[in-house]
Design an enzyme around this catalytic site. Structure first.
Site, PDB file in Angstrom:
ATOM      1  N   LYS A  49      16.155 -13.441   6.080  1.00  0.00           N
ATOM      2  CA  LYS A  49      16.605 -13.825   7.399  1.00  0.00           C
ATOM      3  C   LYS A  49      15.946 -12.962   8.471  1.00  0.00           C
ATOM      4  O   LYS A  49      15.997 -13.281   9.649  1.00  0.00           O
ATOM      5  CB  LYS A  49      18.143 -13.629   7.498  1.00  0.00           C
ATOM      6  N   GLY A  50      15.372 -11.845   8.039  1.00  0.00           N
ATOM      7  CA  GLY A  50      14.904 -10.820   8.980  1.00  0.00           C
ATOM      8  C   GLY A  50      13.910 -11.301  10.021  1.00  0.00           C
ATOM      9  O   GLY A  50      13.838 -10.742  11.111  1.00  0.00           O
TER      10      GLY A  50
ATOM     11  N   GLU B 118       6.794 -12.279   8.803  1.00  0.00           N
ATOM     12  CA  GLU B 118       7.742 -11.358   8.156  1.00  0.00           C
ATOM     13  C   GLU B 118       8.198 -10.291   9.150  1.00  0.00           C
ATOM     14  O   GLU B 118       7.500  -9.993  10.117  1.00  0.00           O
ATOM     15  CB  GLU B 118       7.039 -10.772   6.925  1.00  0.00           C
ATOM     16  N   ASP B 119       9.399  -9.764   8.934  1.00  0.00           N
ATOM     17  CA  ASP B 119       9.907  -8.734   9.834  1.00  0.00           C
ATOM     18  C   ASP B 119       9.246  -7.382   9.586  1.00  0.00           C
ATOM     19  O   ASP B 119       8.819  -6.713  10.515  1.00  0.00           O
ATOM     20  CB  ASP B 119      11.446  -8.620   9.733  1.00  0.00           C
TER      21      ASP B 119
ATOM     22  N   ASP C  11       7.125  -3.231   3.814  1.00  0.00           N
ATOM     23  CA  ASP C  11       7.589  -1.915   3.356  1.00  0.00           C
ATOM     24  C   ASP C  11       6.852  -1.579   2.059  1.00  0.00           C
ATOM     25  O   ASP C  11       5.669  -1.250   2.096  1.00  0.00           O
ATOM     26  CB  ASP C  11       9.112  -2.036   3.184  1.00  0.00           C
TER      27      ASP C  11
ATOM     28  N   LYS D 223       5.085  -0.456   7.618  1.00  0.00           N
ATOM     29  CA  LYS D 223       5.391   0.927   7.212  1.00  0.00           C
ATOM     30  C   LYS D 223       4.427   1.302   6.100  1.00  0.00           C
ATOM     31  O   LYS D 223       4.803   1.307   4.919  1.00  0.00           O
ATOM     32  CB  LYS D 223       6.812   0.964   6.620  1.00  0.00           C
TER      33      LYS D 223
ATOM     34  N   PHE E 297      14.411   4.189   8.584  1.00  0.00           N
ATOM     35  CA  PHE E 297      15.092   2.908   8.452  1.00  0.00           C
ATOM     36  C   PHE E 297      15.393   2.359   9.836  1.00  0.00           C
ATOM     37  O   PHE E 297      16.038   3.016  10.647  1.00  0.00           O
ATOM     38  CB  PHE E 297      16.376   3.044   7.627  1.00  0.00           C
ATOM     39  N   VAL E 298      14.913   1.163  10.106  1.00  0.00           N
ATOM     40  CA  VAL E 298      15.073   0.580  11.440  1.00  0.00           C
ATOM     41  C   VAL E 298      15.957  -0.664  11.402  1.00  0.00           C
ATOM     42  O   VAL E 298      16.047  -1.355  10.376  1.00  0.00           O
ATOM     43  CB  VAL E 298      13.700   0.234  12.071  1.00  0.00           C
TER      44      VAL E 298
ATOM     45  N   ASP F 189      18.347  -5.785   9.553  1.00  0.00           N
ATOM     46  CA  ASP F 189      19.760  -5.459   9.372  1.00  0.00           C
ATOM     47  C   ASP F 189      19.981  -4.160   8.624  1.00  0.00           C
ATOM     48  O   ASP F 189      19.103  -3.660   7.920  1.00  0.00           O
ATOM     49  CB  ASP F 189      20.443  -6.572   8.574  1.00  0.00           C
TER      50      ASP F 189
ATOM     51  N   ARG G 151      21.446  -7.289  13.385  1.00  0.00           N
ATOM     52  CA  ARG G 151      20.276  -8.165  13.547  1.00  0.00           C
ATOM     53  C   ARG G 151      20.147  -8.652  14.985  1.00  0.00           C
ATOM     54  O   ARG G 151      19.068  -8.969  15.449  1.00  0.00           O
ATOM     55  CB  ARG G 151      20.399  -9.396  12.640  1.00  0.00           C
TER      56      ARG G 151
HETATM   57  P1  IMP Z   1       9.321  -4.764   0.612  1.00  0.00           P
HETATM   58  O1  IMP Z   1       9.361  -5.802  -0.463  1.00  0.00           O
HETATM   59  O2  IMP Z   1       9.664  -3.390   0.102  1.00  0.00           O
HETATM   60  O3  IMP Z   1       8.048  -4.759   1.446  1.00  0.00           O
HETATM   61  O4  IMP Z   1      10.568  -5.043   1.541  1.00  0.00           O
HETATM   62  C1  IMP Z   1      10.574  -5.857   2.577  1.00  0.00           C
HETATM   63  C2  IMP Z   1      11.999  -6.156   2.991  1.00  0.00           C
HETATM   64  O5  IMP Z   1      12.860  -5.006   2.899  1.00  0.00           O
HETATM   65  C3  IMP Z   1      11.992  -6.528   4.434  1.00  0.00           C
HETATM   66  O6  IMP Z   1      11.746  -7.904   4.591  1.00  0.00           O
HETATM   67  C4  IMP Z   1      13.361  -6.098   4.893  1.00  0.00           C
HETATM   68  O7  IMP Z   1      14.287  -7.124   4.667  1.00  0.00           O
HETATM   69  C5  IMP Z   1      13.704  -4.916   4.030  1.00  0.00           C
HETATM   70  N1  IMP Z   1      13.434  -3.638   4.744  1.00  0.00           N
HETATM   71  C6  IMP Z   1      12.474  -2.736   4.471  1.00  0.00           C
HETATM   72  N2  IMP Z   1      12.500  -1.697   5.325  1.00  0.00           N
HETATM   73  C7  IMP Z   1      13.518  -1.951   6.193  1.00  0.00           C
HETATM   74  C8  IMP Z   1      14.064  -1.239   7.333  1.00  0.00           C
HETATM   75  O8  IMP Z   1      13.609  -0.166   7.772  1.00  0.00           O
HETATM   76  N3  IMP Z   1      15.113  -1.827   7.950  1.00  0.00           N
HETATM   77  C9  IMP Z   1      15.658  -3.012   7.538  1.00  0.00           C
HETATM   78  N4  IMP Z   1      15.168  -3.710   6.490  1.00  0.00           N
HETATM   79  C10 IMP Z   1      14.120  -3.181   5.816  1.00  0.00           C
HETATM   80 MG    MG Z   2      13.174  -9.403   5.189  1.00  0.00          MG
END
Ligand code: IMP
Ligand code: MG
Length: 187
Positions: free
Chosen positions: A45-46, A101-102, A105, A133, A154-155, A161, A167
Site C-alpha cells: 500500500k506504501g 514503489e515507496d 530497502d 536506502k 526508519f521513516v 507506515d 501513512r
Molecule cells: P525491501 O524488500 O527490504 O526492499 O522492503 C521494502 C518494503 O519494506 C517497503 O516497500 C516498505 O513497505 C518497507 N520498508 C522498508 N523500510 C521502511 C521504512 O523506513 N519505513 C517504512 N517502511 C519501510
Molecule cells: Mg511497500
C-alpha cells in the site's frame, strides 16, 4: 494511542520538497516514454500516495495497475521470501512497465516483483522509487528513477507506515523511539 504530531522526531523531507521532486520525475518520465505503451504499476500500500501524485505529473498517456506483496514470516521473523497477495488485473505483454514503489530497502521485494513480471514478457521494465536506502541493500538491484536517497533510519508518512499508521502524514518523517516502544508494547 497514535499521536500524529508528537510521535514525530523530525521532518526528513517536507511536503514542498516532495511535490517539487515528483514534478521533476513526472517530467523526466514523460520525456523518456514518448510513444511507448506506459503502464505504471503501484506496489500496495506504501506507494499509493506517490502513485496518485506521480501519475498527475506525467503528461503522456499511461495506464495504471496495482499489486500487493507480502514477506513470508516464520512466527514473526521474515524468511526473506516474497509472494503476491494481489496480482495485476491485466496482462503486461508488450507494455513498457514502470514499477512505482515507496522505498527500496533490502531490495528483496522489488527483485521478486521484477523477476515475476519479466516472465510475462513486457517490452521493458523499470523501477521508480520515492526513497532509496542503499546502505540496506541485500540483493543486486538499482532503481531507474529515485526521488531521494535516505540514510538508514526508519521513516514514516507519505504512504509509509509504522504498524499501518502514519501513512496519511503529508511529509516524510522519522518516528520517535519512544513511540515505537509504546506501539509495540500494546500488541
Ligand atoms: P525491501 O524488500 O527490504 O526492499 O522492503 C521494502 C518494503 O519494506 C517497503 O516497500 C516498505 O513497505 C518497507 N520498508 C522498508 N523500510 C521502511 C521504512 O523506513 N519505513 C517504512 N517502511 C519501510
Ligand atoms: Mg511497500
Amino acid at each position: 494511542m497514535i499521536d500524529m504530531v508528537n510521535d514525530i522526531e523530525r521532518v526528513l523531507i517536507s511536503e514542498e520538497e516532495l511535490q517539487e521532486r515528483i514534478k521533476e520525475l513526472g517530467e523526466q518520465i514523460s520525456r523518456d516514454y514518448v510513444g511507448k505503451d506506459l503502464v505504471l504499476i503501484s506496489v500496495l500500500k506504501g506507494s499509493v500516495i506517490l502513485m496518485a501524485d506521480l501519475m498527475r505529473a506525467i503528461t503522456i498517456p499511461c495506464k495504471i495497475d496495482f499489486l500487493a506483496t507480502s514477506l513470508y514470516k516464520d512466527e514473526t521473523v521474515p524468511t526473506g521470501e516474497v509472494r503476491f497477495t494481489k496480482d495485476l488485473d491485466k496482462p503486461i505483454a508488450g507494455s513498457d512497465v514502470l514499477i512505482v514503489e515507496d522505498i527500496l530497502d533490502s531490495g528483496k521485494t522489488l527483485s521478486f516483483v521484477e523477476d515475476t513480471l519479466l516472465v510475462r514478457n513486457p517490452a521493458s521494465i523499470k523501477i521508480c522509487t520515492l526513497l532509496d536506502k542503499p546502505e540496506r541493500r541485500q540483493v543486486d538491484i538499482s532503481p531507474d528513477y529515485v526521488g531521494f536517497t535516505v540514510p538508514d533510519v526508519f521513516v514514516i508518512g507519505y504512504g509509509l507506515d509504522f504498524a499501518q499508521y502514519y501513512r496519511n502524514l503529508p511529509y516524510i518523517g522519522v518516528i520517535k523511539p519512544e513511540a515505537v516502544d509504546r506501539i509495540k508494547g500494546r500488541k
